[in-house]
Design an enzyme around this catalytic site. Structure first.
Site, mmCIF file in Angstrom:
data_model
loop_
_atom_site.group_PDB
_atom_site.id
_atom_site.type_symbol
_atom_site.label_atom_id
_atom_site.label_comp_id
_atom_site.label_asym_id
_atom_site.label_seq_id
_atom_site.Cartn_x
_atom_site.Cartn_y
_atom_site.Cartn_z
ATOM 1 C CG HIS A 132 -18.201 -37.588 1.166
ATOM 2 N ND1 HIS A 132 -18.484 -37.303 2.517
ATOM 3 C CD2 HIS A 132 -19.305 -37.327 0.541
ATOM 4 C CE1 HIS A 132 -19.449 -36.736 2.645
ATOM 5 N NE2 HIS A 132 -20.157 -36.747 1.455
ATOM 6 C CD GLN A 135 -23.192 -40.188 0.802
ATOM 7 O OE1 GLN A 135 -23.422 -38.950 0.942
ATOM 8 N NE2 GLN A 135 -24.097 -41.147 0.583
ATOM 9 C CG ASP A 221 -20.414 -37.815 -6.849
ATOM 10 O OD1 ASP A 221 -21.635 -36.752 -6.626
ATOM 11 O OD2 ASP A 221 -19.586 -37.224 -6.296
ATOM 12 C CB CYS A 261 -23.284 -39.193 -2.405
ATOM 13 S SG CYS A 261 -22.459 -37.925 -3.520
ATOM 14 N NE ARG A 289 -23.351 -39.061 5.168
ATOM 15 C CZ ARG A 289 -23.184 -37.687 4.446
ATOM 16 N NH1 ARG A 289 -23.456 -37.540 3.411
ATOM 17 N NH2 ARG A 289 -22.369 -36.853 5.254
HETATM 18 N N1 NVA Z 1 -18.406 -35.148 -5.360
HETATM 19 C C1 NVA Z 1 -18.953 -34.189 -4.732
HETATM 20 C C2 NVA Z 1 -19.845 -34.851 -3.586
HETATM 21 C C3 NVA Z 1 -21.128 -34.083 -2.812
HETATM 22 C C4 NVA Z 1 -21.366 -34.527 -1.687
HETATM 23 C C5 NVA Z 1 -18.604 -33.043 -4.264
HETATM 24 O O1 NVA Z 1 -17.255 -33.123 -3.787
HETATM 25 O O2 NVA Z 1 -19.034 -31.864 -4.655
HETATM 26 N N1 CP Z 2 -24.092 -36.324 0.184
HETATM 27 C C1 CP Z 2 -23.902 -35.300 0.785
HETATM 28 O O1 CP Z 2 -22.539 -35.105 1.426
HETATM 29 O O2 CP Z 2 -24.679 -34.243 0.692
HETATM 30 P P1 CP Z 2 -24.432 -32.658 1.161
HETATM 31 O O3 CP Z 2 -23.561 -32.084 0.226
HETATM 32 O O4 CP Z 2 -25.793 -32.133 1.049
HETATM 33 O O5 CP Z 2 -24.042 -32.608 2.589
#
Ligand code: NVA
Ligand code: CP
Length: 307
Positions: A132, A135, A221, A261, A289
């Protein structure tokens, strides 16, 4: 035609490029706060492809592109041909002939790599199972705003060794800081999947309290990331002792900040006391962001823009 630059994982940029993007983030954010229009991407189009849910990523990319003078188009798997088996390579050929930059949120990293290999325009990773990067770009910018350079600092990662964790680990190697990781047994970091060079910028701790000791930033997270919902019940049990609480924050440095995040689950990976407490910078993190991705899109579409 030169192949475009993509942003598919954190290590796709050099340290110097990050310095530029962080400088531009500050400049773009300051201008935005003064209500001064800045339209370097006038008439340009961003296509956003979502195969997973999102609030922040969609909003920040869509608002960001509009604020830069361009427009953004939202596609999702459910109501595009992507959900009906059109090859990702074909979709990339077509979509990239009609746009100037593409952002994708999907499952395996391989999907976005294949899209990028067939794209005429820059492709940005808006989250995959593995990474990610947007982020972490915003998170490190947020740390710099609050505490200055992250070089030499210590980040404590508590919880799942997921896409966020992998990206923190890549960032540590590139920007020269340390990550203390604590995961439950069976959920440890897989260095190859994380895409690490093995530069020794992270250490694993069985006890999350030990990981927090001396940290300048404590972060976590969700226990179950998107795409892993089938494991939820098992994870709820396995992660029960990996909830960031006041005791863990007290083990960190006095001036440590807390990041997440979002979306967060109070009472699971973090207590309400911590995420809503004075050390938490989660709202700045979410706002950044917008600013960081505007700088990212400016850089990918126009190259190095100076003031
Ligand atoms: N680790 C989480 C982050 C969401 C922004 C996911 O992948 O669902
Ligand atoms: N942190 C993040 O990426 O949030 P969303 O899943 O809402 O985009």
């Amino acid at each position: 035609m030169n192949p475009p630059r993509h942003y598919l994982q954190f290590k796709d940029f050099t340290r110097e490029e990050y310095q530029h993007v962080f400088d531009r983030t500050r400049w773009i954010k300051d201008k935005f706060k003064r209500y001064e229009p800045y339209h370097p991407l006038f008439d340009r189009t961003l296509v956003m492809i979502f195969e997973k849910a999102s609030t922040r990523t969609r909003l920040s990319f869509e608002a960001g592109m509009q604020q830069l003078g361009g427009s953004a188009i939202y596609l999702n798997t459910r109501d595009s041909q992507l959900g009906r088996g059109e090859p990702v390579e074909d979709a990339a050929q077509v979509i990239s002939r009609m746009s100037d930059v593409v952002m994708i949120r999907t499952f395996e990293q391989d999907i976005i790599e294949r899209f990028a290999a067939n794209s005429r325009v820059p492709v940005i990773n808006g989250l995959t199972n593995e990474y990610h990067p947007c982020q972490i770009l915003a998170d490190i910018y947020t740390f710099i705003e609050h505490r200055g350079s992250i070089q030499g600092k210590t980040v404590a990662w508590i919880g799942d060794s997921n896409n966020m964790c992998n990206t923190w680990l890549q960032a540590a190697e590139l920007l020269d800081f340390n990550v203390h990781v604590s995961t439950p047994p069976g959920y440890e970091v897989e260095p190859e999947r994380a895409g690490l060079y093995g530069t020794g910028h992270f250490e694993q701790f069985a006890d999350p309290m030990d990981a927090c000791k001396g940290a300048d930033l404590v972060t976590t997270d969700v226990w179950t990331s998107m795409g892993f919902e089938a494991e939820n019940d098992e994870r709820m049990k396995d992660f029960a002792d990996w909830c960031v609480d006041a005791e863990m924050m007290a083990a960190a440095r006095q001036h440590a900040v807390f990041m997440h995040c979002l979306p967060a689950h109070r009472g699971e990976e973090v207590t309400a006391e911590v995420i809503d407490g004075v050390q938490s910078v989660v709202w700045d993190e979410a706002e950044n962001r917008l600013h960081a991705q505007k700088a990212l899109m400016e850089y990918l579409v126009l190259g190095k823009v100076e003031d």
